[in-house]
Design a protein around this motif. Structure first.
Motif, PDB file in Angstrom:
ATOM      1  N   THR A 204       0.840  -1.201   0.000  1.00 51.74           N
ATOM      2  CA  THR A 204       0.000   0.000   0.000  1.00 51.74           C
ATOM      3  C   THR A 204       0.871   1.244   0.000  1.00 51.74           C
ATOM      4  O   THR A 204       0.490   2.281  -0.544  1.00 51.74           O
ATOM      5  CB  THR A 204      -0.922   0.026   1.234  1.00 51.74           C
ATOM      6  OG1 THR A 204      -1.729  -1.151   1.228  1.00 51.74           O
ATOM      7  CG2 THR A 204      -1.821   1.254   1.248  1.00 51.74           C
ATOM      8  N   PHE A 205       2.081   1.139   0.579  1.00 56.41           N
ATOM      9  CA  PHE A 205       2.939   2.314   0.759  1.00 56.41           C
ATOM     10  C   PHE A 205       4.290   2.114   0.080  1.00 56.41           C
ATOM     11  O   PHE A 205       4.992   1.134   0.345  1.00 56.41           O
ATOM     12  CB  PHE A 205       3.164   2.576   2.249  1.00 56.41           C
ATOM     13  CG  PHE A 205       3.872   3.870   2.536  1.00 56.41           C
ATOM     14  CD1 PHE A 205       3.165   5.058   2.650  1.00 56.41           C
ATOM     15  CD2 PHE A 205       5.244   3.914   2.697  1.00 56.41           C
ATOM     16  CE1 PHE A 205       3.806   6.254   2.910  1.00 56.41           C
ATOM     17  CE2 PHE A 205       5.906   5.102   2.966  1.00 56.41           C
ATOM     18  CZ  PHE A 205       5.185   6.279   3.074  1.00 56.41           C
ATOM     19  N   THR A 206       4.627   3.030  -0.823  1.00 56.99           N
ATOM     20  CA  THR A 206       5.977   3.090  -1.380  1.00 56.99           C
ATOM     21  C   THR A 206       6.521   4.488  -1.103  1.00 56.99           C
ATOM     22  O   THR A 206       5.775   5.402  -0.732  1.00 56.99           O
ATOM     23  CB  THR A 206       5.996   2.811  -2.895  1.00 56.99           C
ATOM     24  OG1 THR A 206       5.512   3.952  -3.606  1.00 56.99           O
ATOM     25  CG2 THR A 206       5.149   1.601  -3.249  1.00 56.99           C
ATOM     26  N   CYS A 207       7.813   4.660  -1.280  1.00 52.98           N
ATOM     27  CA  CYS A 207       8.405   5.950  -0.901  1.00 52.98           C
ATOM     28  C   CYS A 207       9.610   6.281  -1.764  1.00 52.98           C
ATOM     29  O   CYS A 207      10.457   5.425  -2.031  1.00 52.98           O
ATOM     30  CB  CYS A 207       8.827   5.903   0.570  1.00 52.98           C
ATOM     31  SG  CYS A 207       9.433   7.489   1.200  1.00 52.98           S
ATOM     32  N   ILE A 208       9.661   7.533  -2.198  1.00 56.00           N
ATOM     33  CA  ILE A 208      10.887   8.066  -2.791  1.00 56.00           C
ATOM     34  C   ILE A 208      11.659   8.746  -1.671  1.00 56.00           C
ATOM     35  O   ILE A 208      11.248   9.796  -1.162  1.00 56.00           O
ATOM     36  CB  ILE A 208      10.603   9.089  -3.904  1.00 56.00           C
ATOM     37  CG1 ILE A 208       9.787   8.460  -5.041  1.00 56.00           C
ATOM     38  CG2 ILE A 208      11.916   9.667  -4.447  1.00 56.00           C
ATOM     39  CD1 ILE A 208       9.295   9.465  -6.063  1.00 56.00           C
ATOM     40  N   ALA A 209      12.775   8.118  -1.265  1.00 58.51           N
ATOM     41  CA  ALA A 209      13.711   8.794  -0.384  1.00 58.51           C
ATOM     42  C   ALA A 209      14.676   9.506  -1.321  1.00 58.51           C
ATOM     43  O   ALA A 209      15.337   8.867  -2.138  1.00 58.51           O
ATOM     44  CB  ALA A 209      14.442   7.798   0.502  1.00 58.51           C
ATOM     45  N   THR A 210      14.745  10.824  -1.231  1.00 52.81           N
ATOM     46  CA  THR A 210      15.458  11.606  -2.234  1.00 52.81           C
ATOM     47  C   THR A 210      16.867  11.065  -2.483  1.00 52.81           C
ATOM     48  O   THR A 210      17.498  10.486  -1.585  1.00 52.81           O
ATOM     49  CB  THR A 210      15.520  13.093  -1.829  1.00 52.81           C
ATOM     50  OG1 THR A 210      15.968  13.866  -2.939  1.00 52.81           O
ATOM     51  CG2 THR A 210      16.490  13.305  -0.676  1.00 52.81           C
ATOM     52  N   GLN A 211      17.346  11.233  -3.701  1.00 51.57           N
ATOM     53  CA  GLN A 211      18.676  10.731  -4.084  1.00 51.57           C
ATOM     54  C   GLN A 211      19.730  11.248  -3.109  1.00 51.57           C
ATOM     55  O   GLN A 211      20.076  12.422  -3.111  1.00 51.57           O
ATOM     56  CB  GLN A 211      18.994  11.170  -5.509  1.00 51.57           C
ATOM     57  CG  GLN A 211      20.305  10.623  -6.032  1.00 51.57           C
ATOM     58  CD  GLN A 211      20.719  11.290  -7.336  1.00 51.57           C
ATOM     59  OE1 GLN A 211      19.887  11.704  -8.132  1.00 51.57           O
ATOM     60  NE2 GLN A 211      22.029  11.403  -7.544  1.00 51.57           N
ATOM     61  N   HIS A 212      20.247  10.349  -2.281  1.00 47.23           N
ATOM     62  CA  HIS A 212      21.125  10.781  -1.197  1.00 47.23           C
ATOM     63  C   HIS A 212      22.443  11.354  -1.693  1.00 47.23           C
ATOM     64  O   HIS A 212      23.070  12.171  -1.018  1.00 47.23           O
ATOM     65  CB  HIS A 212      21.376   9.634  -0.221  1.00 47.23           C
ATOM     66  CG  HIS A 212      22.203   8.516  -0.788  1.00 47.23           C
ATOM     67  ND1 HIS A 212      21.672   7.506  -1.542  1.00 47.23           N
ATOM     68  CD2 HIS A 212      23.530   8.266  -0.703  1.00 47.23           C
ATOM     69  CE1 HIS A 212      22.632   6.671  -1.901  1.00 47.23           C
ATOM     70  NE2 HIS A 212      23.773   7.104  -1.402  1.00 47.23           N
ATOM     71  N   GLU A 213      22.867  10.964  -2.897  1.00 42.93           N
ATOM     72  CA  GLU A 213      24.115  11.522  -3.431  1.00 42.93           C
ATOM     73  C   GLU A 213      23.993  13.029  -3.670  1.00 42.93           C
ATOM     74  O   GLU A 213      24.981  13.759  -3.588  1.00 42.93           O
ATOM     75  CB  GLU A 213      24.500  10.828  -4.744  1.00 42.93           C
ATOM     76  CG  GLU A 213      24.857   9.361  -4.603  1.00 42.93           C
ATOM     77  CD  GLU A 213      23.663   8.436  -4.822  1.00 42.93           C
ATOM     78  OE1 GLU A 213      23.872   7.216  -4.933  1.00 42.93           O
ATOM     79  OE2 GLU A 213      22.521   8.955  -4.868  1.00 42.93           O
ATOM     80  N   ARG A 214      22.787  13.490  -3.982  1.00 40.72           N
ATOM     81  CA  ARG A 214      22.597  14.928  -4.165  1.00 40.72           C
ATOM     82  C   ARG A 214      22.716  15.677  -2.842  1.00 40.72           C
ATOM     83  O   ARG A 214      23.118  16.842  -2.821  1.00 40.72           O
ATOM     84  CB  ARG A 214      21.239  15.215  -4.807  1.00 40.72           C
ATOM     85  CG  ARG A 214      21.149  14.815  -6.268  1.00 40.72           C
ATOM     86  CD  ARG A 214      19.813  15.235  -6.871  1.00 40.72           C
ATOM     87  NE  ARG A 214      19.688  14.815  -8.244  1.00 40.72           N
ATOM     88  CZ  ARG A 214      20.134  15.508  -9.292  1.00 40.72           C
ATOM     89  NH1 ARG A 214      20.734  16.664  -9.109  1.00 40.72           N
ATOM     90  NH2 ARG A 214      19.973  15.049 -10.519  1.00 40.72           N
ATOM     91  N   LEU A 215      22.329  15.026  -1.750  1.00 43.91           N
ATOM     92  CA  LEU A 215      22.563  15.629  -0.437  1.00 43.91           C
ATOM     93  C   LEU A 215      24.056  15.712  -0.171  1.00 43.91           C
ATOM     94  O   LEU A 215      24.553  16.702   0.366  1.00 43.91           O
ATOM     95  CB  LEU A 215      21.886  14.802   0.655  1.00 43.91           C
ATOM     96  CG  LEU A 215      20.368  14.910   0.750  1.00 43.91           C
ATOM     97  CD1 LEU A 215      19.827  13.834   1.677  1.00 43.91           C
ATOM     98  CD2 LEU A 215      19.940  16.286   1.234  1.00 43.91           C
ATOM     99  N   GLY A 216      24.769  14.649  -0.533  1.00 39.88           N
ATOM    100  CA  GLY A 216      26.219  14.658  -0.476  1.00 39.88           C
ATOM    101  C   GLY A 216      26.809  14.390   0.895  1.00 39.88           C
ATOM    102  O   GLY A 216      26.200  14.676   1.925  1.00 39.88           O
ATOM    103  N   GLY A 217      28.023  13.835   0.898  1.00 38.48           N
ATOM    104  CA  GLY A 217      28.839  13.705   2.095  1.00 38.48           C
ATOM    105  C   GLY A 217      28.148  13.044   3.272  1.00 38.48           C
ATOM    106  O   GLY A 217      27.349  12.115   3.143  1.00 38.48           O
ATOM    107  N   ALA A 218      28.472  13.569   4.455  1.00 43.57           N
ATOM    108  CA  ALA A 218      27.956  12.996   5.708  1.00 43.57           C
ATOM    109  C   ALA A 218      26.443  13.108   5.794  1.00 43.57           C
ATOM    110  O   ALA A 218      25.776  12.227   6.360  1.00 43.57           O
ATOM    111  CB  ALA A 218      28.606  13.693   6.898  1.00 43.57           C
TER     112      ALA A 218
END
Length: 571
Positions: A204-218
């Motif tokens: 019932t639930f799916t999720c886009i966790a934003t592209q973490h590489e764009r957040l970058g680093g730590a």
């Protein structure tokens, strides 16, 4: 015991109903969603009833109606400050996907009444309805792939824009009002509630966790390795499975697996990532019952609040550190591709699929057999690799003549200074060397792509009042993603600078023939280049007009502004 629970539930509903604090969704049959008018009226009642709730108008939308923001603070302090984690919820960007609209109404009511424990370290903010024009365009047919509710809004806004493609170009008043809200709140966590499209499966639930590489680093590592897994675990405790957004269309997920959704800056979480905000797009499954979709959307927001409350200090710390990730001279990635060498495997809960003759066309059609559920390990490609970089400049110089771009930069609170006097400055210039343009319109634009530039260092005359945007600021990633023309969602690719692509001055051949000969006689090196090009390119050698145009563009008569990108880099 069950009778007692039902009695308590019934009593609470009656009590809330007497206070007129039951949502239209709760009084319906589980397959009905609030209207826009009912939604705003409900929040007005909450605002009047509880000091911990505040609703305010925050700018206009294309519909002519104001964008509202609803805030919850346990101590009734609604000022966004360094002591609290700020969560911003966006609802109804696609009003045919109203799950978040109804779920957030219930959640804010439950926070105010204490049914959900009030977080002391969280400021919870929600946009009740972002696409107001779309919500007012209510119908029962435009979501052909969706199971309920009975009536809902339309995807396009009052000007028929898809607002989830408008976060960089800002063609809509909705986007401009959102950016003002976002700049003011500076949220740590952002959720944009949606309903999915595509394949059929058990979740019932799916999720886009934003592209973490764009957040970058730590910050990116914290997001993907700590925060998101903990939130998923919290959902699983509530017996709600979470799977990455199933980015599959026209085929089945188990066939080749699927990829992490590429949320570039045109999208909500792609935009918020530019400011190091931790972003999620909940995507409930379109074919599940509406009441189940509302429930899981509600529970994910509760999990976000719970995580933020427990980890507010770390969230603040890791985001603060991320503000200094990039500085002048560093390499910054402006394009990405799936890294197919890095694959994980998901125990995916799907349905067996097959093909059978269509009753409409007689040709084979895809179908899913829900009587045959399965759990299979399938590949998920959730890692991206950078494929192109730019060097971060010290600053960008933008002439005041480029006011459409300046308007959007200032709307996003980019820090700047202005020249106090006319000045000649040595800068790096870009000449647009190559670009392709879409053949069909997309969100009001014929956008560019595959853009390439030629670089050169020149001394350019700037004037008093021209703008200087230092990259030593919180919005550094925003500046790079929008002002570097080769970036996917750059302002160049969104047509902000199309005037430079058109040559303004030309020549008459019968006049320029003599000038061209005189120019070549005085410049033997260029004359030699012309002869070499004729030897190497047979079509060019047979085309006198092309040769004359080539000479013209090498001569001082050719306008310098043609293809010269009017944003300059100070290195």
């Amino acid at each position: 015991m069950r009778l007692l629970k039902f009695s308590l539930f019934f009593f609470s509903i009656v009590t809330l109903a007497q206070n007129k604090l039951v949502t239209p969704y709760e009084t319906g049959n589980g397959n009905q969603t609030t209207t826009y008018e009912q939604c705003i009226a409900f929040y007005q009642k909450l605002d009047a009833a509880f000091p911990t709730i505040q609703m305010i108008e925050k700018g206009k939308t294309d519909s002519g109606k104001p964008l509202h923001l609803v805030l919850f603070s346990a101590d009734a302090n609604f000022e966004s400050n360094a002591n609290k984690t700020v969560i911003l919820i966006n609802n109804g960007i696609h009003p045919g996907e109203p799950d978040g609209i109804d779920a957030t109404m219930i959640l804010l009511r439950n926070l105010a009444t204490g049914k959900v424990k009030a977080p002391k370290n969280v400021l919870f903010a929600a946009i009740p309805v972002y696409n107001i024009g779309g919500m007012l365009n209510r119908n029962s047919y435009s979501r052909a792939n969706q199971n309920g509710p009975e009536a809902y809004g339309f995807r396009g806004n009052a000007r028929n824009f898809d607002l989830n493609r408008d976060f960089i170009k800002s063609d809509s008043k909705n986007s401009r009002s959102f950016q003002a809200i976002f700049s003011e709140l500076q949220p740590d966590i952002f959720l944009d509630n949606h309903v999915s499209n595509g394949a059929d499966y058990q979740y019932t639930f799916t999720c886009i966790a934003t592209q973490h590489e764009r957040l970058g680093g730590a910050l990116g590592e914290f997001f993907i390795n700590e925060m998101y897994p903990e939130m998923v675990k919290d959902m699983q405790k509530k017996k709600i499975d979470v799977v990455p957004y199933v980015n599959v269309y026209g085929t089945t997920p188990e066939k080749n697996g699927f990829n992490q959704f590429p949320d570039t800056p045109r999208y909500a979480t792609g935009y918020t990532t530019l400011f190091n905000t931790l972003g999620f797009v909940p995507e409930t499954h379109m074919l599940k019952a509406y009441n189940k979709r509302v429930k899981v959307t509600y529970e994910f927001m509760v999990s976000a609040i719970s995580y933020a409350e427990k980890n507010h200090a770390k969230i603040k710390s890791v985001r603060a550190a991320a503000a200094t990730t990039y500085k002048a001279g560093d390499s910054y990635p402006i394009d990405w591709a799936i890294d197919s060498s890095k694959v994980s495997y998901i125990d995916f809960k799907g349905f067996e699929a097959g093909y059978k003759p269509s009753d409409v066309s007689g040709k084979n059609r895809l179908y899913y057999d829900r009587s045959r559920p399965f759990t299979k390990k399938i590949p998920f490609y959730g890692k991206y690799k950078a494929t192109q970089f730019v060097t971060v400049p010290k600053a960008y110089m933008i002439p005041q003549s480029q006011w459409p771009v300046l308007d959007v930069l200032l709307l996003n609170k980019m820090e700047y200074s202005q020249l106090k006097k006319d000045t000649i400055i040595e800068v790096e210039t870009y000449k647009i060397a190559q670009y392709e343009t879409a053949k069909s319109p997309y969100e009001g634009h014929y956008g560019h792509y595959n853009t390439k530039v030629e670089r050169q260092t020149e001394k350019i005359q700037f004037f008093a009042g021209d703008y200087v945007f230092s990259t030593e600021q919180k919005g550094i990633k925003y500046l790079l993603e929008t002002l570097e023309p080769e970036a996917v969602d750059s302002y160049f690719n969104w047509n902000f600078f199309d005037a430079i692509l058109q040559q303004k001055e030309y020549f008459s051949s019968y006049v320029f023939e003599d000038l061209a000969k005189e120019f070549l006689d005085k410049n033997p090196k260029i004359k030699a280049e012309l002869e070499q090009k004729k030897q190497e390119d047979k079509k060019f050698a047979e085309n006198g007009a092309a040769q004359l145009d080539w000479v013209y563009k090498k001569s001082p008569h050719y306008e310098k502004a043609h293809l010269l990108y009017p944003v300059f880099r100070v290195n």
